[in-house]
Design a protein around this motif. Structure first.
Motif, PDB file in Angstrom:
ATOM      1  N   ASN A   1       0.863  -1.182   0.000  1.00 45.54           N
ATOM      2  CA  ASN A   1       0.000   0.000   0.000  1.00 45.54           C
ATOM      3  C   ASN A   1       0.896   1.227   0.000  1.00 45.54           C
ATOM      4  O   ASN A   1       1.114   1.852   1.036  1.00 45.54           O
ATOM      5  N   LEU A   2       1.433   1.568  -1.153  1.00 44.40           N
ATOM      6  CA  LEU A   2       2.393   2.662  -1.257  1.00 44.40           C
ATOM      7  C   LEU A   2       1.752   4.036  -1.335  1.00 44.40           C
ATOM      8  O   LEU A   2       2.449   5.040  -1.323  1.00 44.40           O
TER       9      LEU A   2
ATOM     10  N   HIS B   1       2.766  12.733  14.477  1.00 42.04           N
ATOM     11  CA  HIS B   1       4.049  12.621  15.172  1.00 42.04           C
ATOM     12  C   HIS B   1       4.859  11.473  14.578  1.00 42.04           C
ATOM     13  O   HIS B   1       4.316  10.413  14.262  1.00 42.04           O
ATOM     14  N   THR B   2       6.162  11.682  14.412  1.00 40.53           N
ATOM     15  CA  THR B   2       7.045  10.640  13.900  1.00 40.53           C
ATOM     16  C   THR B   2       8.131  10.327  14.914  1.00 40.53           C
ATOM     17  O   THR B   2       8.479  11.162  15.749  1.00 40.53           O
ATOM     18  N   ALA B   3       8.655   9.112  14.823  1.00 41.48           N
ATOM     19  CA  ALA B   3       9.748   8.665  15.690  1.00 41.48           C
ATOM     20  C   ALA B   3      10.385   7.444  15.038  1.00 41.48           C
ATOM     21  O   ALA B   3       9.796   6.826  14.152  1.00 41.48           O
ATOM     22  N   ASP B   4      11.582   7.112  15.462  1.00 37.23           N
ATOM     23  CA  ASP B   4      12.250   5.908  14.984  1.00 37.23           C
ATOM     24  C   ASP B   4      11.910   4.758  15.928  1.00 37.23           C
ATOM     25  O   ASP B   4      12.175   4.838  17.128  1.00 37.23           O
ATOM     26  N   LEU B   5      11.323   3.695  15.368  1.00 36.85           N
ATOM     27  CA  LEU B   5      10.893   2.542  16.161  1.00 36.85           C
ATOM     28  C   LEU B   5      11.311   1.247  15.475  1.00 36.85           C
ATOM     29  O   LEU B   5      11.924   1.284  14.400  1.00 36.85           O
ATOM     30  N   GLU B   6      10.934   0.128  16.050  1.00 37.82           N
ATOM     31  CA  GLU B   6      11.245  -1.176  15.487  1.00 37.82           C
ATOM     32  C   GLU B   6      10.560  -1.341  14.128  1.00 37.82           C
ATOM     33  O   GLU B   6       9.465  -0.823  13.924  1.00 37.82           O
ATOM     34  N   PRO B   7      11.178  -2.064  13.200  1.00 42.06           N
ATOM     35  CA  PRO B   7      10.593  -2.230  11.862  1.00 42.06           C
ATOM     36  C   PRO B   7       9.204  -2.869  11.861  1.00 42.06           C
ATOM     37  O   PRO B   7       8.392  -2.574  10.995  1.00 42.06           O
ATOM     38  N   ASP B   8       8.898  -3.728  12.844  1.00 42.81           N
ATOM     39  CA  ASP B   8       7.605  -4.415  12.874  1.00 42.81           C
ATOM     40  C   ASP B   8       6.601  -3.768  13.834  1.00 42.81           C
ATOM     41  O   ASP B   8       5.563  -4.356  14.148  1.00 42.81           O
ATOM     42  N   GLN B   9       6.863  -2.546  14.260  1.00 43.36           N
ATOM     43  CA  GLN B   9       5.996  -1.869  15.228  1.00 43.36           C
ATOM     44  C   GLN B   9       4.619  -1.589  14.631  1.00 43.36           C
ATOM     45  O   GLN B   9       4.496  -1.037  13.550  1.00 43.36           O
ATOM     46  N   ARG B  10       3.572  -1.992  15.378  1.00 43.74           N
ATOM     47  CA  ARG B  10       2.192  -1.789  14.929  1.00 43.74           C
ATOM     48  C   ARG B  10       1.361  -0.976  15.909  1.00 43.74           C
ATOM     49  O   ARG B  10       0.290  -0.500  15.555  1.00 43.74           O
ATOM     50  N   ALA B  11       1.818  -0.835  17.133  1.00 47.54           N
ATOM     51  CA  ALA B  11       1.028  -0.138  18.146  1.00 47.54           C
ATOM     52  C   ALA B  11       1.933   0.515  19.181  1.00 47.54           C
ATOM     53  O   ALA B  11       1.733   0.360  20.383  1.00 47.54           O
ATOM     54  N   GLY B  12       2.929   1.259  18.710  1.00 47.36           N
ATOM     55  CA  GLY B  12       3.844   1.936  19.608  1.00 47.36           C
ATOM     56  C   GLY B  12       3.211   3.149  20.268  1.00 47.36           C
ATOM     57  O   GLY B  12       2.242   3.711  19.764  1.00 47.36           O
ATOM     58  N   PHE B  13       3.766   3.544  21.402  1.00 46.43           N
ATOM     59  CA  PHE B  13       3.262   4.696  22.152  1.00 46.43           C
ATOM     60  C   PHE B  13       3.642   5.998  21.456  1.00 46.43           C
ATOM     61  O   PHE B  13       4.805   6.223  21.134  1.00 46.43           O
ATOM     62  N   CYS B  14       2.661   6.859  21.225  1.00 45.38           N
ATOM     63  CA  CYS B  14       2.904   8.174  20.623  1.00 45.38           C
ATOM     64  C   CYS B  14       3.149   9.183  21.737  1.00 45.38           C
ATOM     65  O   CYS B  14       2.281   9.403  22.584  1.00 45.38           O
ATOM     66  N   GLU B  15       4.316   9.787  21.735  1.00 41.06           N
ATOM     67  CA  GLU B  15       4.658  10.768  22.762  1.00 41.06           C
ATOM     68  C   GLU B  15       3.882  12.072  22.601  1.00 41.06           C
ATOM     69  O   GLU B  15       3.780  12.839  23.546  1.00 41.06           O
ATOM     70  N   ALA B  16       3.327  12.324  21.435  1.00 38.35           N
ATOM     71  CA  ALA B  16       2.583  13.565  21.203  1.00 38.35           C
ATOM     72  C   ALA B  16       1.136  13.478  21.682  1.00 38.35           C
ATOM     73  O   ALA B  16       0.640  14.383  22.347  1.00 38.35           O
ATOM     74  N   CYS B  17       0.441  12.402  21.356  1.00 37.04           N
ATOM     75  CA  CYS B  17      -0.981  12.314  21.697  1.00 37.04           C
ATOM     76  C   CYS B  17      -1.292  11.290  22.790  1.00 37.04           C
ATOM     77  O   CYS B  17      -2.417  11.217  23.260  1.00 37.04           O
ATOM     78  N   GLY B  18      -0.305  10.472  23.170  1.00 34.40           N
ATOM     79  CA  GLY B  18      -0.481   9.528  24.259  1.00 34.40           C
ATOM     80  C   GLY B  18      -1.207   8.244  23.911  1.00 34.40           C
ATOM     81  O   GLY B  18      -1.566   7.474  24.791  1.00 34.40           O
ATOM     82  N   ARG B  19      -1.424   7.983  22.639  1.00 28.59           N
ATOM     83  CA  ARG B  19      -2.120   6.756  22.222  1.00 28.59           C
ATOM     84  C   ARG B  19      -1.119   5.703  21.763  1.00 28.59           C
ATOM     85  O   ARG B  19      -0.005   6.022  21.364  1.00 28.59           O
ATOM     86  N   ALA B  20      -1.537   4.473  21.766  1.00 27.87           N
ATOM     87  CA  ALA B  20      -0.724   3.368  21.239  1.00 27.87           C
ATOM     88  C   ALA B  20      -1.027   3.236  19.750  1.00 27.87           C
ATOM     89  O   ALA B  20      -1.653   2.287  19.298  1.00 27.87           O
TER      90      ALA B  20
ATOM     91  N   SER C   1       5.165   1.556  12.103  1.00 24.49           N
ATOM     92  CA  SER C   1       6.340   1.629  11.254  1.00 24.49           C
ATOM     93  C   SER C   1       5.944   1.864   9.796  1.00 24.49           C
ATOM     94  O   SER C   1       4.935   1.346   9.315  1.00 24.49           O
ATOM     95  N   GLY C   2       6.765   2.636   9.097  1.00 22.69           N
ATOM     96  CA  GLY C   2       6.537   2.851   7.667  1.00 22.69           C
ATOM     97  C   GLY C   2       6.548   1.560   6.875  1.00 22.69           C
ATOM     98  O   GLY C   2       5.809   1.425   5.897  1.00 22.69           O
ATOM     99  N   LEU C   3       7.359   0.590   7.295  1.00 26.09           N
ATOM    100  CA  LEU C   3       7.398  -0.693   6.605  1.00 26.09           C
ATOM    101  C   LEU C   3       6.097  -1.474   6.798  1.00 26.09           C
ATOM    102  O   LEU C   3       5.636  -2.144   5.878  1.00 26.09           O
ATOM    103  N   VAL C   4       5.488  -1.363   7.958  1.00 25.24           N
ATOM    104  CA  VAL C   4       4.212  -2.018   8.224  1.00 25.24           C
ATOM    105  C   VAL C   4       3.105  -1.341   7.408  1.00 25.24           C
ATOM    106  O   VAL C   4       2.290  -2.018   6.775  1.00 25.24           O
ATOM    107  N   ILE C   5       3.088  -0.023   7.393  1.00 31.79           N
ATOM    108  CA  ILE C   5       2.071   0.702   6.626  1.00 31.79           C
ATOM    109  C   ILE C   5       2.134   0.326   5.149  1.00 31.79           C
ATOM    110  O   ILE C   5       1.118   0.113   4.494  1.00 31.79           O
ATOM    111  N   ALA C   6       3.358   0.208   4.632  1.00 34.99           N
ATOM    112  CA  ALA C   6       3.536  -0.116   3.219  1.00 34.99           C
ATOM    113  C   ALA C   6       3.196  -1.569   2.898  1.00 34.99           C
ATOM    114  O   ALA C   6       3.010  -1.916   1.736  1.00 34.99           O
ATOM    115  N   GLY C   7       3.100  -2.420   3.915  1.00 35.49           N
ATOM    116  CA  GLY C   7       2.786  -3.823   3.698  1.00 35.49           C
ATOM    117  C   GLY C   7       4.010  -4.694   3.461  1.00 35.49           C
ATOM    118  O   GLY C   7       3.892  -5.829   3.013  1.00 35.49           O
ATOM    119  N   MET C   8       5.189  -4.171   3.783  1.00 33.25           N
ATOM    120  CA  MET C   8       6.417  -4.959   3.635  1.00 33.25           C
ATOM    121  C   MET C   8       6.588  -5.960   4.766  1.00 33.25           C
ATOM    122  O   MET C   8       7.272  -6.957   4.632  1.00 33.25           O
TER     123      MET C   8
END
Length: 76
Positions: A3-4, A45-64, A68-75
């Motif tokens: 999903n590019l 908000h952006t941050a550097d996280l693990e390549p397979d991250q799907r529900a990381g904590f957002c420091e800006a809005c406080g949500r999980a 990862s860009g690789l997950v969004i793209a479907g890689m």
């Protein structure tokens, strides 16, 4: 399935200074940390996280909602 054209992926790619999604993916495909973006509709908000991250904590809005860009793209 790839999903590019996902709007959040395009926003992430542009925030990282890339003009093309393919260039972004090529540069980060083998990284141990990769750019991620908050998937909440009202937060980019952006941050550097693990390549397979799907529900990381957002420091800006406080949500999980960091993904990862690789997950969004479907890689991953």
């Amino acid at each position: 399935m790839f999903n590019l054209a996902h709007p959040k992926l395009v926003t992430l790619v542009e925030s990282e200074g890339y003009a093309e999604v393919a260039d972004f993916l090529e540069d980060h495909a083998m990284g141990s940390v990769v750019p991620a973006i908050c998937m909440a509709p009202d937060c980019d908000h952006t941050a550097d996280l693990e390549p397979d991250q799907r529900a990381g904590f957002c420091e800006a809005c406080g949500r999980a909602s960091m993904k990862s860009g690789l997950v969004i793209a479907g890689m991953i």
